[in-house]
Design a protein around this motif. Structure first.
Motif, PDB file in Angstrom:
ATOM      1  N   ARG A  53       0.811  -1.219   0.000  1.00  0.00           N
ATOM      2  CA  ARG A  53       0.000   0.000   0.000  1.00  0.00           C
ATOM      3  C   ARG A  53       0.843   1.268   0.000  1.00  0.00           C
ATOM      4  O   ARG A  53       0.320   2.369   0.200  1.00  0.00           O
ATOM      5  N   CYS A  54       2.143   1.115  -0.229  1.00  0.00           N
ATOM      6  CA  CYS A  54       3.050   2.258  -0.342  1.00  0.00           C
ATOM      7  C   CYS A  54       3.222   2.596  -1.823  1.00  0.00           C
ATOM      8  O   CYS A  54       3.828   1.834  -2.581  1.00  0.00           O
ATOM      9  N   LEU A  75       1.552  -8.955  -5.154  1.00  0.00           N
ATOM     10  CA  LEU A  75       0.475  -9.938  -5.088  1.00  0.00           C
ATOM     11  C   LEU A  75      -0.408  -9.734  -3.864  1.00  0.00           C
ATOM     12  O   LEU A  75      -1.486 -10.328  -3.768  1.00  0.00           O
ATOM     13  N   SER A  76       0.045  -8.902  -2.931  1.00  0.00           N
ATOM     14  CA  SER A  76      -0.747  -8.553  -1.745  1.00  0.00           C
ATOM     15  C   SER A  76      -1.503  -7.235  -1.925  1.00  0.00           C
ATOM     16  O   SER A  76      -2.182  -6.785  -0.996  1.00  0.00           O
ATOM     17  N   GLU A  80      -6.638  -4.870  -8.127  1.00  0.00           N
ATOM     18  CA  GLU A  80      -6.643  -6.023  -9.024  1.00  0.00           C
ATOM     19  C   GLU A  80      -5.601  -5.896 -10.129  1.00  0.00           C
ATOM     20  O   GLU A  80      -4.899  -6.862 -10.450  1.00  0.00           O
ATOM     21  N   GLU A  81      -5.472  -4.691 -10.723  1.00  0.00           N
ATOM     22  CA  GLU A  81      -4.539  -4.534 -11.838  1.00  0.00           C
ATOM     23  C   GLU A  81      -3.087  -4.705 -11.394  1.00  0.00           C
ATOM     24  O   GLU A  81      -2.244  -5.212 -12.143  1.00  0.00           O
ATOM     25  N   VAL A  82      -2.769  -4.308 -10.152  1.00  0.00           N
ATOM     26  CA  VAL A  82      -1.408  -4.496  -9.627  1.00  0.00           C
ATOM     27  C   VAL A  82      -1.147  -5.971  -9.384  1.00  0.00           C
ATOM     28  O   VAL A  82      -0.078  -6.495  -9.718  1.00  0.00           O
ATOM     29  N   ARG A  83      -2.122  -6.662  -8.810  1.00  0.00           N
ATOM     30  CA  ARG A  83      -1.955  -8.102  -8.572  1.00  0.00           C
ATOM     31  C   ARG A  83      -1.782  -8.850  -9.883  1.00  0.00           C
ATOM     32  O   ARG A  83      -0.921  -9.722 -10.011  1.00  0.00           O
ATOM     33  N   ARG A  84      -2.593  -8.517 -10.888  1.00  0.00           N
ATOM     34  CA  ARG A  84      -2.519  -9.216 -12.164  1.00  0.00           C
ATOM     35  C   ARG A  84      -1.152  -9.023 -12.821  1.00  0.00           C
ATOM     36  O   ARG A  84      -0.560  -9.972 -13.344  1.00  0.00           O
TER      37      ARG A  84
END
Length: 411
Positions: A53-54, A75-76, A80-84
């Motif tokens: 979250r930084c 992945l945490s 959604e777009e960051v995880r993907r």
């Protein structure tokens, strides 16, 4: 997304790297309080949560811990777009291999992708990665397509793939006896075994868990022909897990040749005969220290120390030594209450309730041994990796039907 000063993000980054290395070291410990590992894993998850979250934090990821930290934090992410994108990067680094590939494996183990299709594509297109993918699927607890585990699919493949696939299959309740018998039944044919010992180890373990009636004979034959010390130890460990009395004549000389291995396996064996061999070792200078380190597995407590004897004209004799007489006295009090088929485990006869309790509080190599003993006592695979996070392991153990655990106290 909250914007934090670079130093704030850097603090969490540095903590993740430290905790990742610490967890790896702890998991390799001979015996460890599971609460210590659980705290490490919980704090690691916390720092990953915050770093995810930084906004705007970047760092080089050319080493395994750094690659893990970067990918696992992505992945945490709550986005959604960051995880993907994190999963896409993890798959690319996995294919690339090296340190970044190892970090990607660790991140994917921690945060599995719910869409397994990409890993199956990698399995199809990148043959050298297949053993590592089976390792990943085992850690994730993912059920692979049965076609990948057919003997016809594995036969003729390289040794590493067969080992990884069989090691995965051992822990899968969906896999029956046939796969393992196809490998280990060859030990009954006479002559020198044709399969590498590294392949036979998981095959024999899978057959043992599923009740193979000839497993004792198969194991002893595999030990007889195995020359590689590490593989031979792995085979002897399987024999010790089932407390095979006929393997004790092999463990006694092993105690002299490789004292640490011999003492550990005798303690794991836990039978009255094994305990008495271990007590003898406490009186011999070459083996007393390793026997004392193994003793808590039998008695549930460390041996007291006594002044080391010193004879006139002899060198040495300084300091302390394990009190062999204390071990002998302890055993004399318990020997008569132990039935011929019972084994000692951490101060009490081995039983399902005892194993269940210990599985909740032990980690490291001892934690792995306890899980394997629990699976063997239940007569089925546990479907959880010994390397699983402690929170996951505790939840799994707590969910085991209590009736089956306490019914075993009478077995």
């Amino acid at each position: 997304m909250i914007s934090h000063p670079p130093t704030h993000a850097q603090t969490h980054w540095d903590s993740i790297l430290m905790l990742y290395r610490q967890r790896r070291t702890l998991m390799a410990s001979p015996d460890l309080d599971a609460a210590v590992l659980a705290r490490t894993e919980s704090v690691l998850r916390y720092h990953l949560h915050v770093l995810a979250r930084c906004a705007g934090f970047e760092a080089p990821a050319d080493q395994e811990p750094q690659a893990f930290a970067l990918l696992a934090s992505r992945l945490s992410s709550p986005r959604e777009e960051v995880r993907r994108q994190g999963y896409e990067d993890a798959y690319a680094w996995l294919v690339e291999g090296g340190e970044a590939g190892q970090g990607a494996l660790a991140a994917l183990t921690l945060q599995p992708d719910q869409d397994a299709s990409k890993l199956l594509d990698i399995y199809r297109d990148h043959e050298p990665l297949r053993p590592r993918l089976f390792d990943l699927w085992r850690e994730q607890g993912w059920e692979v397509p049965r076609g990948l585990l057919h003997r016809a699919e594995l036969q003729g493949r390289d040794e590493a793939l067969q080992v990884a696939a069989l090691t995965y299959a051992v822990n899968s309740p969906a896999v029956g006896m046939d796969l393992f018998q196809a490998y280990c039944r060859t030990l009954l044919d006479g002559g020198t075994p044709q399969l590498p010992g590294s392949v036979l180890v998981p095959a024999l373990w899978g057959a043992m868990l599923r009740g193979e009636p000839q497993i004792g004979r198969m194991l002893r034959r595999a030990v007889e022909f195995e020359a590689d010390p590490a593989t031979r130890f792995a085979l002897l460990r399987l024999a010790a897990l089932r407390a095979d009395a006929e393997i004790l004549p092999v463990l006694r000389p092993l105690l002299q040749e490789r004292p640490a291995q011999g003492a550990r396996l005798l303690a794991l064996h836990g039978s009255a005969q094994a305990v008495e061999i271990l007590i003898e070792a406490l009186s011999q200078a070459a083996t007393m220290e390793v026997a004392a380190r193994a003793w808590p597995w039998i008695a549930g407590m460390a041996l007291p120390q006594t002044p080391r004897l010193h004879r006139v004209g002899e060198a040495g004799g300084q300091g302390l030594m394990p009190d062999a007489q204390a071990a002998h006295s302890w055993w004399q009090c318990r020997r008569s209450t132990l039935s011929p088929d019972e084994r000692m485990l951490c101060g009490a006869p081995l039983s399902l309730p005892r194993l269940h309790d210990l599985a909740l509080c032990k980690a490291g190599e001892a934690g792995r041994d306890i899980l394997d003993l629990l699976a063997l006592k239940l007569g089925r695979p546990l479907a959880i990796s010994p390397r699983a996070e402690q929170a996951q392991r505790r939840a799994f153990l707590k969910a085991l039907p209590q009736a089956s655990i306490h019914q075993g106290s009478n077995n």
